[in-house]
Scaffold this active site. Structure first.
Site, short mmCIF file in Angstrom:
data_model
loop_
_atom_site.label_atom_id
_atom_site.label_comp_id
_atom_site.label_asym_id
_atom_site.label_seq_id
_atom_site.Cartn_x
_atom_site.Cartn_y
_atom_site.Cartn_z
N CYS A 54 24.38 47.58 4.23
CA CYS A 54 23.56 47.84 3.46
C CYS A 54 22.29 47.06 3.30
O CYS A 54 22.03 46.25 2.49
CB CYS A 54 24.11 48.04 2.12
SG CYS A 54 22.77 49.03 0.77
N GLY A 55 21.27 47.72 3.96
CA GLY A 55 19.86 46.35 3.46
C GLY A 55 19.42 46.50 2.51
O GLY A 55 18.83 45.52 1.99
N HIS A 56 19.60 47.18 1.71
CA HIS A 56 19.24 47.71 0.46
C HIS A 56 19.99 46.64 -0.63
O HIS A 56 19.58 46.07 -1.87
CB HIS A 56 18.94 49.09 -0.51
CG HIS A 56 17.49 50.45 0.32
ND1 HIS A 56 17.25 49.94 -0.59
CD2 HIS A 56 18.26 51.18 0.46
CE1 HIS A 56 16.39 50.93 0.55
NE2 HIS A 56 17.20 51.61 0.65
N CYS A 57 21.28 46.97 0.07
CA CYS A 57 22.40 45.55 -0.80
C CYS A 57 22.52 44.42 -0.39
O CYS A 57 22.09 43.30 -1.67
CB CYS A 57 23.75 46.30 -0.51
SG CYS A 57 24.31 47.58 -1.21
#
Length: 495
Positions: A54-57
């Protein structure tokens, strides 16, 4: 060696578990095997459910570790933990995890949703607010200076008498605003040494103006909360994963979006010139700079129907008017044109900017007719025909699955002069009277000017019956449709 209470607590926690809880960058690593024991034996713990891909993670990870380290250095009882939800699916599902990252704060084992920012300072401030008093009592000048130096934003109330109405309102807002640090000073000597007056409220920050005093004559909780939000943000905020939640979740619901290219030097060329204009209107409209070179920001360009050759450019969006968009009359990006643009918006002389594709010459050549914004009303509101319209998005998986069925539906009714089967790309065409929030949305426009939405199974038989029975059994629906199960249009913090 000094044995601290925190060290003792950690040792006791390890003993309770039988094994030491693994950590990464001061963040506890939890799994189904140790989750319940850790959460139940830790008074305050923030848990991130994440996915490795996950990019946000990935963006959150260094800030999350920084927050954990800061709390650890302060010997705080608050702990940060993480769970790989792709490995611990059952655990994640038990806490209603539907997207990544999802953060849950456990206070004495009871979970609540995390609602703060994604910068380390924001995380720490939110956690301290949830575990302590709404405002820190300042007992020395040194303590005040340390608090100011340690936080990007700190809001001070100088109240010798905390029973005044203004002091009560200050403390009430301090309890409501989770992502900022508040402090209260009662000692008049300290107030004087900090160059303040009794009843003053001052916001200290480590960017732009370092000290801002609340100057408005009128003071109430709503006004003060908005003032704190406005002054806590830069005059022109750069859009990112970290700032998105603050931008879209704050009190300012009108946003001036500046589409700029860092590679082309637009930030250096335009930001400083536009700051005075943005500052003049900052209590009513937030100025946001978007780097169009970022791959993650291409969805924003699509949402506004913009192409890269239109950059640099500006748009205005009204969140509480169904995300209504406005476009300046001039493509010039100068202080004068932006000021005129904003003034025209507040004067009510601007018309919404509605996206529309060019009408294809062969729009009616196939069994499924192609609609765009410019021909929609003429076709859909023709009271001599029943018109079924699919509002779709090119990237929508559900729409792609429906396409062959919908084409067969068009063929089925092709020779029926009373029926038109049509479709419209709702990401490239907008209607003032109809807002589409999920895909596909299917509506039947009847001869008697009723609009009925199809919510049945997306089968040829189901759609055929819906058209033939004039949408019988379906209640007339308002123009704006809302679905939970289909592919949604971009959420505000995804723009």
């Amino acid at each position: 060696m000094r044995v601290t209470l925190i060290a003792v607590a950690i040792a006791l926690l390890g003993a309770a578990l039988g094994d030491e809880v693994p950590t990464e960058d001061n963040v506890l690593v939890l799994s189904k095997a140790n989750f319940d024991n850790v959460v139940s034996t830790t008074d305050f713990i923030l848990v991130e459910f994440y996915a490795p891909w996950c990019g946000h993670c990935k963006s959150l990870a260094p800030e999350y570790a920084k927050a954990a380290t800061k709390l650890n250095e302060e010997e705080s009882p608050i702990k940060l933990a993480k769970v790989d939800a792709t490995q611990e699916q059952e655990l994640a599902e038990s806490y209603g995890v539907r997207g990544y990252p999802t953060l849950k704060f456990f206070k004495n084992g009871n979970p609540i949703d995390y609602s703060g920012g994604r910068q380390a300072d924001d995380i720490v401030a939110w956690l301290k607010k949830k575990t302590g008093p709404p405002a820190t009592e300042i007992t020395s000048v040194e303590q005040a200076k340390e608090l100011i130096a340690a936080n990007s934003v700190a809001v001070f109330g100088f109240f010798p008498d905390q029973a005044t109405e203004k002091a009560k309102a200050f403390l009430a807002v301090a309890g409501l605003v989770d992502d900022q640090v508040f402090a209260i000073v009662s000692d008049e000597k300290i107030i004087d040494e900090l160059e303040a007056q009794p009843e003053d409220i001052v916001l200290f920050k480590n960017f732009e103006e370092p000290r801002v005093k609340y100057e408005a004559e009128l003071f109430n909780e709503d006004l003060f909360k908005t003032w704190v939000f406005v002054q806590s943000m830069p005059v022109i905020v750069e859009f990112s994963h970290e700032t998105a939640s603050k931008i879209f979740g704050g009190q300012i619901k009108y946003h001036l979006l500046l589409f700029l290219s860092k590679k082309n030097g637009d930030f250096e060329k335009y930001i400083e010139e536009l700051k005075p204009v943005a500052k003049n209107y900052r209590d009513r409209i937030m100025a946001v700079a978007i780097d169009t070179d970022e791959d993650d920001h291409q969805r924003i360009l699509e949402f506004f129907g913009m192409k890269k050759d239109e950059v640099p450019s500006a748009r205005l969006i009204a969140l509480e008017q169904d995300m209504a968009k406005y476009k300046p009359t001039s493509s010039e990006l100068s202080a004068n044109t932006i000021e005129e643009f904003v003034q025209s918006f507040f004067a009510g002389t601007l018309k919404q900017h509605l996206l529309s594709e060019e009408l294809p010459e062969d729009w009616a050549a196939k069994p499924v007719k192609v609609l765009v914004a410019t021909n929609f009303d003429e076709v859909a509101f023709d009271n001599t025909k029943k018109v079924l319209v699919e509002f779709y998005a090119p990237w929508c998986g559900h729409c792609k699955q429906l396409a062959p069925i919908y084409d067969k539906l068009g063929e089925h009714f092709e020779k029926d002069e009373d029926v038109i089967i049509a479709k419209m790309d709702a990401t490239a065409n907008e209607l003032e009277h109809t807002k589409i929030t999920s895909f596909p949305t299917i509506k039947l426009y009847t001869k008697d000017n009723q609009v009925r939405e199809y919510n049945g199974e997306r089968t040829l038989a189901g759609l055929t019956k819906f058209v033939e029975t004039n949408g019988e059994g379906a209640e007339p629906v308002p123009s704006v449709s809302e679905h939970d199960e289909d592919d949604e249009a971009p959420a505000r913090d995804e723009l």
